[in-house]
Design an enzyme around this catalytic site. Structure first.
Site, PDB file in Angstrom:
ATOM      1  N   LYS A   1      67.486  12.403 -64.622  1.00 41.35           N
ATOM      2  CA  LYS A   1      66.037  12.418 -64.374  1.00 41.35           C
ATOM      3  C   LYS A   1      65.664  13.553 -63.425  1.00 41.35           C
ATOM      4  O   LYS A   1      66.395  13.842 -62.496  1.00 41.35           O
ATOM      5  CB  LYS A   1      65.652  11.070 -63.747  1.00 41.35           C
ATOM      6  CG  LYS A   1      64.189  10.736 -63.782  1.00 41.35           C
ATOM      7  CD  LYS A   1      63.956   9.361 -63.166  1.00 41.35           C
ATOM      8  CE  LYS A   1      63.705   9.478 -61.679  1.00 41.35           C
ATOM      9  NZ  LYS A   1      63.098   8.287 -61.072  1.00 41.35           N
TER      10      LYS A   1
ATOM     11  N   LYS B   1      74.290   2.425 -52.519  1.00 37.40           N
ATOM     12  CA  LYS B   1      74.022   3.476 -51.520  1.00 37.40           C
ATOM     13  C   LYS B   1      74.497   3.167 -50.114  1.00 37.40           C
ATOM     14  O   LYS B   1      74.653   4.072 -49.306  1.00 37.40           O
ATOM     15  CB  LYS B   1      72.498   3.737 -51.453  1.00 37.40           C
ATOM     16  CG  LYS B   1      71.954   4.501 -52.629  1.00 37.40           C
ATOM     17  CD  LYS B   1      70.618   5.100 -52.224  1.00 37.40           C
ATOM     18  CE  LYS B   1      69.683   5.314 -53.385  1.00 37.40           C
ATOM     19  NZ  LYS B   1      68.281   5.297 -52.975  1.00 37.40           N
TER      20      LYS B   1
ATOM     21  N   LYS C   1      62.596  13.850 -57.249  1.00 36.17           N
ATOM     22  CA  LYS C   1      62.057  14.611 -56.126  1.00 36.17           C
ATOM     23  C   LYS C   1      63.057  14.787 -54.995  1.00 36.17           C
ATOM     24  O   LYS C   1      62.873  15.654 -54.154  1.00 36.17           O
ATOM     25  CB  LYS C   1      60.756  14.007 -55.619  1.00 36.17           C
ATOM     26  CG  LYS C   1      60.826  12.618 -55.042  1.00 36.17           C
ATOM     27  CD  LYS C   1      59.465  12.248 -54.466  1.00 36.17           C
ATOM     28  CE  LYS C   1      59.030  10.828 -54.726  1.00 36.17           C
ATOM     29  NZ  LYS C   1      59.974   9.791 -54.336  1.00 36.17           N
TER      30      LYS C   1
HETATM   31  P1  AMP Z   1      60.499   8.522 -57.579  1.00 39.12           P
HETATM   32  O1  AMP Z   1      60.202   9.984 -57.455  1.00 39.12           O
HETATM   33  O2  AMP Z   1      61.769   8.224 -58.293  1.00 39.12           O
HETATM   34  O3  AMP Z   1      60.344   7.791 -56.274  1.00 39.12           O
HETATM   35  O4  AMP Z   1      59.363   7.923 -58.520  1.00 39.12           O
HETATM   36  C1  AMP Z   1      57.997   7.934 -58.191  1.00 39.12           C
HETATM   37  C2  AMP Z   1      57.207   7.742 -59.470  1.00 39.12           C
HETATM   38  O5  AMP Z   1      57.334   8.901 -60.310  1.00 39.12           O
HETATM   39  C3  AMP Z   1      57.639   6.555 -60.319  1.00 39.12           C
HETATM   40  O6  AMP Z   1      56.480   6.024 -60.921  1.00 39.12           O
HETATM   41  C4  AMP Z   1      58.536   7.159 -61.352  1.00 39.12           C
HETATM   42  O7  AMP Z   1      58.551   6.416 -62.546  1.00 39.12           O
HETATM   43  C5  AMP Z   1      57.901   8.524 -61.573  1.00 39.12           C
HETATM   44  N1  AMP Z   1      58.927   9.527 -61.906  1.00 39.12           N
HETATM   45  C6  AMP Z   1      59.844  10.049 -61.063  1.00 39.12           C
HETATM   46  N2  AMP Z   1      60.622  10.950 -61.689  1.00 39.12           N
HETATM   47  C7  AMP Z   1      60.200  11.007 -62.979  1.00 39.12           C
HETATM   48  C8  AMP Z   1      60.613  11.745 -64.141  1.00 39.12           C
HETATM   49  N3  AMP Z   1      61.605  12.626 -64.084  1.00 39.12           N
HETATM   50  N4  AMP Z   1      59.944  11.558 -65.300  1.00 39.12           N
HETATM   51  C9  AMP Z   1      58.928  10.664 -65.347  1.00 39.12           C
HETATM   52  N5  AMP Z   1      58.491   9.937 -64.313  1.00 39.12           N
HETATM   53  C10 AMP Z   1      59.113  10.087 -63.130  1.00 39.12           C
END
Ligand code: AMP
Length: 322
Positions: free
Chosen positions: A194, A113, A197
């Site tokens: 995935k 990044k 967010k």
């Molecule tokens: P992030 O949004 O990538 O910062 O992730 C924050 C938390 O949400 C972490 O515990 C990730 O494993 C979980 N998480 C994020 N996106 C997903 C997804 N699409 N499916 C399952 N878990 C997710």
């Protein structure tokens, strides 16, 4: 009943609107884990400053996330904002004085990044030291992380061991735990990616505050395939879109029994997701109308975090010669 000798720790970065993926993969397991350990769940607002940001938008994102964490039932945990517990930034500096540039240069996220770009913020480079501080301050025995964060926790272990060897046994060296296989929700428009967010406004991403008609529209446009056979609705690695819809359906308490067409599958998924989100959104609306309550919960949480982390920071400062 909480078990004070076991600690769970998890930080979420306010980089966008929380999604159905966050709910099924993180918030729901976090809520269930509340009774098995003394849980510290934080919003890592400092980490959100490592890439270009807009202050007002960050504040709004943090407020929404804080309210959603409460709405998701995490009120039996210690909830806090990372920036309100100064020990995080203070210990991060001591760990920057422990880490080597060679180690930070090897961090995959920095390589992908930021490396080689003149306008990359220095904090993106030093972020792993802050993350190590986030962890070590709470002395958790285990840190369950997904594959993308594993390298950072390995570095945390290396830094803790190096510090302990050089200055004395201050830190508990955490083990890297493989999280219990949770739902991994993929994007509806591209089931190889995935549901994240940072792209919560995208057509294939369901945000937790999406109203029912938006959920319906997004699910209706989900990519499936051209299979029209009698057993088209099935989990199969060759059918990622359909498999993802089936996983969302089951994770949201629905059932695919008797469903043979993609149209019917999408209707069932919509109903299940809307039913899953409805109580959360209702609770969110109540809490959003009472921001002083949310602020109070996070203020009390930060106070507890300051008390819990102060001895660890003090021991680290004393050991390093301050
Ligand atoms: P992030 O949004 O990538 O910062 O992730 C924050 C938390 O949400 C972490 O515990 C990730 O494993 C979980 N998480 C994020 N996106 C997903 C997804 N699409 N499916 C399952 N878990 C997710």
């Amino acid at each position: 009943m909480n078990h004070p000798d076991r600690r769970n720790l998890s930080l979420l970065t306010p980089s966008g609107h929380l999604t159905l993926g966050n709910l099924l993969g993180a918030l729901r397991p976090m809520a269930r884990g509340q009774h098995e350990a003394d849980c510290f769940y934080g919003i890592s607002d400092l980490h959100a400053l490592t890439t270009p940001h807009e202050p007002t938008r960050l504040r709004d994102t943090v407020r929404e996330m804080a309210t959603l964490l409460l709405a998701a039932g995490l009120d039996e945990s210690t909830l806090f904002l990372q920036s309100r517990v100064p020990a995080h930034a203070q210990l991060a500096y001591l760990l920057e004085c422990t880490a080597y540039t060679g180690e930070l240069n090897r961090m995959i996220q920095f390589k992908e990044k930021g490396r080689g770009v003149d306008s990359t913020r220095v904090s993106l480079y030093t972020y792993p030291a802050l993350m190590a501080a986030d962890i070590l301050l709470y002395r958790p025995q285990q840190v369950p992380v997904g594959a993308d964060q594993r390298q950072h926790v390995e570095l945390t272990r290396d830094l803790a061991i190096r510090f302990n060897n050089a200055y004395g046994p201050v830190f508990t060296v955490p083990e890297v735990a493989v999280p219990a296989a949770g739902a991994r929700v993929m994007r509806l428009d591209d089931a190889t990616r995935k549901m994240g967010k940072s792209d919560a406004s995208a057509a294939g991403v369901i945000a937790l505050l999406d109203p029912p008609d938006v959920v319906r529209r997004k699910v209706a446009r989900a990519v499936t395939d051209s299979d029209t056979g009698p057993d088209a609705v099935r989990s199969d690695p060759a059918k990622p879109g359909v498999t993802n819809l089936l996983e969302i359906l089951t994770a949201c308490g629905g059932s695919a029994e008797g469903i043979t067409t993609y149209g019917a599958l999408k209707r069932a998924v919509t109903d299940a997701v809307v039913a899953e989100l409805e109580p959360l959104q209702k609770r969110y609306a109540e809490l959003a109308a009472d921001p002083a309550h949310v602020d109070g919960v996070f203020r009390a949480g930060a106070e507890r975090c300051r008390a819990v982390t102060a001895p660890v920071l003090a021991a680290a400062e004393a050991a390093i010669g301050l």
